[in-house]
Motif scaffolding. Structure first.
Motif, short mmCIF file in Angstrom:
data_model
loop_
_atom_site.label_atom_id
_atom_site.label_comp_id
_atom_site.label_asym_id
_atom_site.label_seq_id
_atom_site.Cartn_x
_atom_site.Cartn_y
_atom_site.Cartn_z
N ASP A 49 0.86 -1.18 0.00
CA ASP A 49 0.00 0.00 0.00
C ASP A 49 0.90 1.23 0.00
O ASP A 49 1.60 1.50 0.96
N ILE A 50 0.88 1.96 -1.09
CA ILE A 50 1.72 3.14 -1.22
C ILE A 50 1.42 4.16 -0.12
O ILE A 50 2.31 4.83 0.38
N LEU A 51 0.17 4.24 0.29
CA LEU A 51 -0.21 5.26 1.27
C LEU A 51 0.25 4.94 2.69
O LEU A 51 0.33 5.83 3.52
N THR A 52 0.54 3.68 3.01
CA THR A 52 0.96 3.35 4.37
C THR A 52 2.45 3.52 4.56
O THR A 52 2.93 3.65 5.67
N SER A 53 3.20 3.52 3.48
CA SER A 53 4.64 3.75 3.57
C SER A 53 4.95 5.12 3.01
O SER A 53 4.10 5.78 2.43
N SER A 54 6.15 5.55 3.20
CA SER A 54 6.55 6.84 2.64
C SER A 54 6.70 6.69 1.13
O SER A 54 7.57 5.96 0.67
N PRO A 55 5.85 7.36 0.37
CA PRO A 55 5.95 7.24 -1.08
C PRO A 55 7.22 7.91 -1.60
O PRO A 55 7.66 8.92 -1.07
N SER A 56 7.76 7.33 -2.62
CA SER A 56 8.94 7.90 -3.26
C SER A 56 8.52 9.10 -4.10
O SER A 56 7.33 9.30 -4.37
N PRO A 57 9.48 9.91 -4.52
CA PRO A 57 9.13 11.05 -5.38
C PRO A 57 8.39 10.62 -6.66
O PRO A 57 7.48 11.29 -7.12
N VAL A 58 8.80 9.48 -7.22
CA VAL A 58 8.13 9.00 -8.43
C VAL A 58 6.70 8.60 -8.11
O VAL A 58 5.77 8.91 -8.87
N GLU A 59 6.49 7.94 -6.98
CA GLU A 59 5.14 7.54 -6.58
C GLU A 59 4.27 8.76 -6.29
O GLU A 59 3.09 8.78 -6.63
N LEU A 60 4.87 9.77 -5.67
CA LEU A 60 4.13 11.01 -5.42
C LEU A 60 3.72 11.67 -6.73
O LEU A 60 2.58 12.15 -6.87
N GLU A 61 4.62 11.70 -7.68
CA GLU A 61 4.31 12.28 -8.98
C GLU A 61 3.20 11.49 -9.67
O GLU A 61 2.29 12.05 -10.26
N LEU A 62 3.28 10.17 -9.55
CA LEU A 62 2.25 9.30 -10.11
C LEU A 62 0.89 9.59 -9.48
O LEU A 62 -0.12 9.72 -10.18
N LEU A 63 0.87 9.71 -8.15
CA LEU A 63 -0.39 10.01 -7.46
C LEU A 63 -0.91 11.39 -7.86
O LEU A 63 -2.12 11.56 -8.05
N LYS A 64 -0.03 12.35 -8.02
CA LYS A 64 -0.45 13.70 -8.44
C LYS A 64 -1.09 13.66 -9.82
O LYS A 64 -2.12 14.29 -10.06
N ARG A 65 -0.48 12.88 -10.73
CA ARG A 65 -1.04 12.76 -12.07
C ARG A 65 -2.41 12.08 -12.04
O ARG A 65 -3.33 12.48 -12.75
N GLU A 66 -2.53 11.04 -11.22
CA GLU A 66 -3.81 10.35 -11.12
C GLU A 66 -4.89 11.26 -10.56
O GLU A 66 -6.02 11.27 -11.04
N VAL A 67 -4.54 12.04 -9.53
CA VAL A 67 -5.51 12.98 -8.94
C VAL A 67 -5.90 14.03 -9.97
O VAL A 67 -7.08 14.36 -10.13
N SER A 68 -4.91 14.54 -10.69
CA SER A 68 -5.20 15.54 -11.73
C SER A 68 -6.10 14.96 -12.81
O SER A 68 -7.06 15.61 -13.24
N ASP A 69 -5.82 13.74 -13.23
CA ASP A 69 -6.64 13.09 -14.25
C ASP A 69 -8.07 12.88 -13.75
O ASP A 69 -9.03 13.13 -14.46
N LEU A 70 -8.21 12.44 -12.50
CA LEU A 70 -9.54 12.22 -11.93
C LEU A 70 -10.30 13.53 -11.79
O LEU A 70 -11.51 13.58 -12.03
N ARG A 71 -9.61 14.60 -11.41
CA ARG A 71 -10.27 15.91 -11.31
C ARG A 71 -10.78 16.38 -12.67
O ARG A 71 -11.87 16.92 -12.78
N ARG A 72 -9.94 16.17 -13.72
CA ARG A 72 -10.34 16.57 -15.07
C ARG A 72 -11.57 15.78 -15.50
O ARG A 72 -12.52 16.34 -16.03
N LYS A 73 -11.57 14.47 -15.24
CA LYS A 73 -12.72 13.64 -15.60
C LYS A 73 -13.97 14.05 -14.82
O LYS A 73 -15.07 14.10 -15.37
N LEU A 74 -13.81 14.36 -13.53
CA LEU A 74 -14.94 14.81 -12.72
C LEU A 74 -15.50 16.12 -13.25
O LEU A 74 -16.72 16.29 -13.35
N PHE A 75 -14.62 17.04 -13.64
CA PHE A 75 -15.06 18.32 -14.20
C PHE A 75 -15.90 18.09 -15.45
O PHE A 75 -16.97 18.69 -15.62
N VAL A 76 -15.43 17.20 -16.34
CA VAL A 76 -16.16 16.92 -17.58
C VAL A 76 -17.52 16.29 -17.25
O VAL A 76 -18.55 16.66 -17.84
N LEU A 77 -17.56 15.36 -16.30
CA LEU A 77 -18.82 14.72 -15.92
C LEU A 77 -19.79 15.72 -15.31
O LEU A 77 -20.99 15.71 -15.60
#
Length: 134
Positions: A49-77
């Motif tokens: 579970d990425i959230l229970t351990s300290s995420p690496s910078p790459v994992e943080l960037e990945l999570l940021k991209r996923e959140v951004s993508d989900l926000r964009r999809k939510l906006f469109v919906l």
């Protein structure tokens, strides 16, 4: 080539071509490299579970991209939902103005009657008997 993580190990595996195609499609859709998708899949399989351990910078960037993508999809919906509500309201208003519960395509042009058409001014008994043969 420098590894993203200092203690990373490279693993080579053979997978079916269908999986490769699906990974390429998912990579194209998400904009993420196939290596990230595979790392995420292995991590999920191993129940990391990425959230229970300290995420690496790459994992943080990945999570940021996923959140951004989900926000964009939510906006469109949300925008689509508002557009549909406005359209539904407009249709209801037009139906009320026309006076019909629903709009029937064949009834868009009512018959035209001339002002001097005498049959309009028939007496009530003539209206009831006009259809009978003489």
């Amino acid at each position: 080539m420098m590894s993203e993580f200092p203690d990373d190990r490279t693993v080579n595996i053979a997978i079916p071509q269908e999986w490769v195609n699906q990974l390429q499609e998912r990579s194209r859709q998400t904009g993420r490299p196939i290596s990230e998708l595979l790392r995420e899949a292995v991590g999920q399989y191993l129940a990391i579970d990425i959230l229970t351990s300290s995420p690496s910078p790459v994992e943080l960037e990945l999570l940021k991209r996923e959140v951004s993508d989900l926000r964009r999809k939510l906006f469109v919906l949300e925008k689509t939902a508002v557009s549909l509500e406005l359209l539904e309201s407009r249709v209801a208003t037009l139906e009320r103005r026309v006076g019909w519960g629903t709009v029937t395509p064949g009834l868009s042009n009512p018959p035209v009657v001339d002002d001097d058409d005498e049959e309009i001014y028939d007496e009530p008994d003539e209206i009831l008997t006009d259809f009978l043969p003489d």
